[in-house]
Scaffold this active site. Sequence first.
Site, PDB file in Angstrom:
ATOM      1  N   HIS A  68      -2.381  -4.406   2.942  1.00 20.76           N
ATOM      2  CA  HIS A  68      -3.384  -3.593   3.630  1.00 20.76           C
ATOM      3  C   HIS A  68      -3.769  -2.340   2.849  1.00 20.76           C
ATOM      4  O   HIS A  68      -4.757  -1.677   3.193  1.00 20.76           O
ATOM      5  CB  HIS A  68      -2.911  -3.233   5.051  1.00 20.76           C
ATOM      6  CG  HIS A  68      -1.890  -2.154   5.160  1.00 20.76           C
ATOM      7  ND1 HIS A  68      -0.548  -2.410   5.354  1.00 20.76           N
ATOM      8  CD2 HIS A  68      -1.998  -0.799   5.135  1.00 20.76           C
ATOM      9  CE1 HIS A  68       0.108  -1.266   5.450  1.00 20.76           C
ATOM     10  NE2 HIS A  68      -0.748  -0.277   5.308  1.00 20.76           N
ATOM     11  N   ASP A  84       2.133  -8.897   4.317  1.00 17.99           N
ATOM     12  CA  ASP A  84       1.666  -7.549   3.960  1.00 17.99           C
ATOM     13  C   ASP A  84       2.204  -7.118   2.607  1.00 17.99           C
ATOM     14  O   ASP A  84       2.703  -6.000   2.443  1.00 17.99           O
ATOM     15  CB  ASP A  84       2.023  -6.522   5.029  1.00 17.99           C
ATOM     16  CG  ASP A  84       1.174  -5.249   4.900  1.00 17.99           C
ATOM     17  OD1 ASP A  84       0.162  -5.292   4.177  1.00 17.99           O
ATOM     18  OD2 ASP A  84       1.534  -4.229   5.517  1.00 17.99           O
ATOM     19  N   SER A  97       2.904   3.574   3.002  1.00 16.39           N
ATOM     20  CA  SER A  97       2.743   2.119   2.923  1.00 16.39           C
ATOM     21  C   SER A  97       2.889   1.615   1.495  1.00 16.39           C
ATOM     22  O   SER A  97       2.212   2.102   0.581  1.00 16.39           O
ATOM     23  CB  SER A  97       1.364   1.709   3.439  1.00 16.39           C
ATOM     24  OG  SER A  97       1.305   1.713   4.825  1.00 16.39           O
TER      25      SER A  97
END
Length: 514
Positions: A89, A121, A196
């Site tokens: 993402h 992911d 992230s």
Amino acid sequence: MNTHTTSRRRNLASGLALPAAAALALTGCATFPAAAPTPQGVGFDGIQSATVQIEAVGTFVSPDGGYEAAGRGSGFLISSDGLAVTNNHVVVGAGTLKVWLGGDTSRTLNAKVLGSSECLDLAVIQLQDDDYPFLTWREGEIPTATDVYAAGFPLGDPTFTMTRGIVSKADTAMDTPWASLDHVIEHDARIRGGNSGGPLVDADGRIVGVNYAGNDQHDQNLAIHRDEVRAVVDTLASGEGVLSLGINGTAYTAEGEGLGIWVNSIASGSSADAAGVKPGDLITKMEGVSVGTDGTMADYCDVLRTHGHDATLSVELYRPADGRYYTGQFNGTAVSAVSVVDDLGGTPSGGGGGSDPTDFTTVVDDTQSVAVDVPAGWAVDATPFTDPRGVTWASIEASTDLAAYAAGWSVPGISVLAAPTDTAQTTPEEWLELVTPYLQQSGCSLSVSDVYADGYHEGVFDYWTGCGETGADYLMLSAYSADGSYVVALSVTALDEGDLPIIDRVLGSFIAQF
């Protein structure tokens, strides 16, 4: 009769990638230890030198609109020749990637995405040629209570950050709005937006996981387990996807109900790209399975696990940009718009309606209860309507000429009425019966009469043709909301083929709330 699912516009739950517009200003360079990498990696003192900040720029569309900057996340190097791991993402769908090593903003590196997985992911990117410091993997077990450190660049700040915690759950399955993983580490080393894709390491600087989600309210921090990453990292580095159609997607919910998988961006050349899926689409079904209904990627990923991402997979989606539904296939026939009019055999003989349905605008009634898309430039009356019994309805009426629309069949137009069920005192079937005598007097012929369901409404509709001197088509639909709280009555008049797409747009866009 095809049934459809409409989309509400709401804020979308997001991962940890921080939108660039919200990132803190870049103010100077961070420094990092000069520990030299060895074949075993840089060790704990060199973690910063092998951690990167990533900015992705491209076409990204959220339910609130499109923007060119996806945001900033973190990543880390796993080889001296520039292979780095991050989250799907963070990078998928980007037109360009900018990378800064260890907080050194004086040097901007280029990178490209080699392989990715929206279900896991994960993504592997390749930095430009150089000799880089890198991290290595922890060997052996990762038991509960292991000391761990989360490294990265939270909140978009170029200053490198590390937080300390312990493993609270050593290995658990986890479904989130943007991933579906069998092996996740839960820990209490605080991570924030921008972390992230950054590494979770042990006290020796060895990788134990890839951070991908956090929840401050519940002090929950999640990392993709080392074993999940190592199982696919070589495949991703070779340029292949894993459980991936090439989307950067998130399960989309409105009012607590999962509506599908929202496509934030698309990887060029991917299966999704070849199928004609676009950023801003909402995928509702794959292989006949509704996806995203539980607010996670679980069902989407289970379809890929069952069939493989290279298989030909049927897909249904809604495109808010034009208010149309599409069907087609991944790795097969590209998606095309579903036309309710085509299904019903609508063929108005033509009366020079003069509509240009290529541009639409969303209209909301004066009571803020009903909304619908109508052709831009049409005249609109959004005042409440009171019927002969004294019942007041939220109302939108739109046409090229409202007076002519009310008087007969010389112009196209639409009407939407809605009222709470206990106030309306009219069933959907009664609505159709009310207009039937007038339509028969106008020479209309009943073409189709059927039930209607779009996931939010259940009712009935009649489709008439050959109405009046212009031979117009006329759709009359009435339905209860799924929870039974209100009843809606919707009608559309179309004079020529140029007007027919208006029917599809109206059906795909009307919403009511009481």
